[in-house]
Write an enzyme that holds these catalytic residues in place. Sequence first.
Site, PDB file in Angstrom:
ATOM      1  NE  ARG A   1      10.383   6.621  13.769  1.00  0.00           N
ATOM      2  CZ  ARG A   1       9.407   5.765  14.089  1.00  0.00           C
ATOM      3  NH1 ARG A   1       9.611   4.839  14.993  1.00  0.00           N
ATOM      4  NH2 ARG A   1       8.227   5.843  13.500  1.00  0.00           N
TER       5      ARG A   1
ATOM      6  CB  CYS B   1       6.456  -6.677   8.384  1.00  0.00           C
ATOM      7  SG  CYS B   1       5.747  -5.020   8.478  1.00  0.00           S
TER       8      CYS B   1
ATOM      9  CE1 TYR C   1       4.974   1.944   7.669  1.00  0.00           C
ATOM     10  CE2 TYR C   1       3.830  -0.157   7.666  1.00  0.00           C
ATOM     11  CZ  TYR C   1       4.599   0.779   8.312  1.00  0.00           C
ATOM     12  OH  TYR C   1       5.005   0.565   9.608  1.00  0.00           O
TER      13      TYR C   1
END
Length: 438
Positions: A97, A172, A252
Amino acid sequence: MNKQPLKVAVIGGGSSYTPEIVEGFIKRYDEMPIRELWLVDIEQGKHKLDIVGALAKRMVEQSGLPIEVHLTLDRREAIKGADFVTTQMRVGLLEARRRDEHIPISHGVIGQETTGPGGMFKALRTVPVILDICKDIEELAPNAWLLNFTNPAGIVTEAVLKHTKVKSVGLCNSPINFYKFLAKEYGVTEREVLPEFVGINHLHWVTAAYVNGEDKLPELIGQGREYTASNVTALDWDADFLSSLGAIPTYYLRYFYMTDKMLADMTASMEKDGTRADIVSRVETELFELYKDVHLKEKPKQLEQRGGAYYSEAAVNLMHSLYTDKRDIQTLNVKNGNIIPFLPQDASIEVNCVVTAQGPTPIPLRTIPEHVTGLLHAVKTYESLTIQAAITGDRGIALQALVHHPLVPSVTVAKALLEEMLEANRAYLPNFFKNENE
């Protein structure tokens, strides 16, 4: 009501999120009796699995419930005969990541683990592993439901729907966060609110926000009210933009609508405190120190500070509704069909669904704002190409996916990123290097 005892396998059982899902199973035991809970991880995750597993056993012991908690590195043993399989894993661990975030930023591109170049490489590493897990499910637990909240959840879910026979739903925490935000804003319970979501995972817009039957969206937009999460910098939206958009974007979408500001913020943060991966690493270190405490027998409050808070709550809610044929409404990643007409029928979308024992049924959308269709179509095209690249190891398809992502500014930058990130991920992407061994 169905009272058959259940077996649940958690792939990535050493995750810091696991105490939350264990808490959910304990709370719902009377309606959803889980007899066997298998926490499975890989050798590199054994240390964390042992710590989290010990806490899970203490939590169950404290509850007095007859739930057997098993810790294993044998994935097939965990999956065999399971009723539900959840996936919460990170191929390449936090080090991967960190590269997903740092390398793009060094090229002047958003570095984020679920979208853009970082999201693409997370998908390239993850999709083959998920499909391999699905082979085990098809063989050993053909009736099981796979509940995925491994990111990028939309891409992973679509890959499973397209290339396996496994019954799968993607999850999610962004939608459940909005439910909680909306209920808190108006001082009501979550049962009294119903937002409408239009889009795909990490790229959705809230186009209605019902509170006891009354749409509060215009009021929320007018007051500049918004929801966010600890893993995305909460830069303020432009009021005129939100008003003309007529919807509330997921947090996002800041990466797309405020690319310059978000990139500047990421670059400054990387130089000062590191990227989100560095921060998560520090948070996880603190959490696991807490988990080690033999006197701790419940989910610690600090877990909610982790970016993915309420993921497990969403998973337990979905599991419970599938098991009890509850027929409630949840926001899930499912096959499109004809819900969003300009996207492929086999695309994964994120919309409200009625959850029955046969699975989620997506609810037709009231409206799809015209001004979001271009971005939605572009990102879905990138996702589809990314799945093809992950399965084939075709560098040309991978380049097309990267070039056509809205956050990548040019072919030149895309080629440089592709070359550097492929090399950095060589250990996890054998498909892309198979010609070297022929």
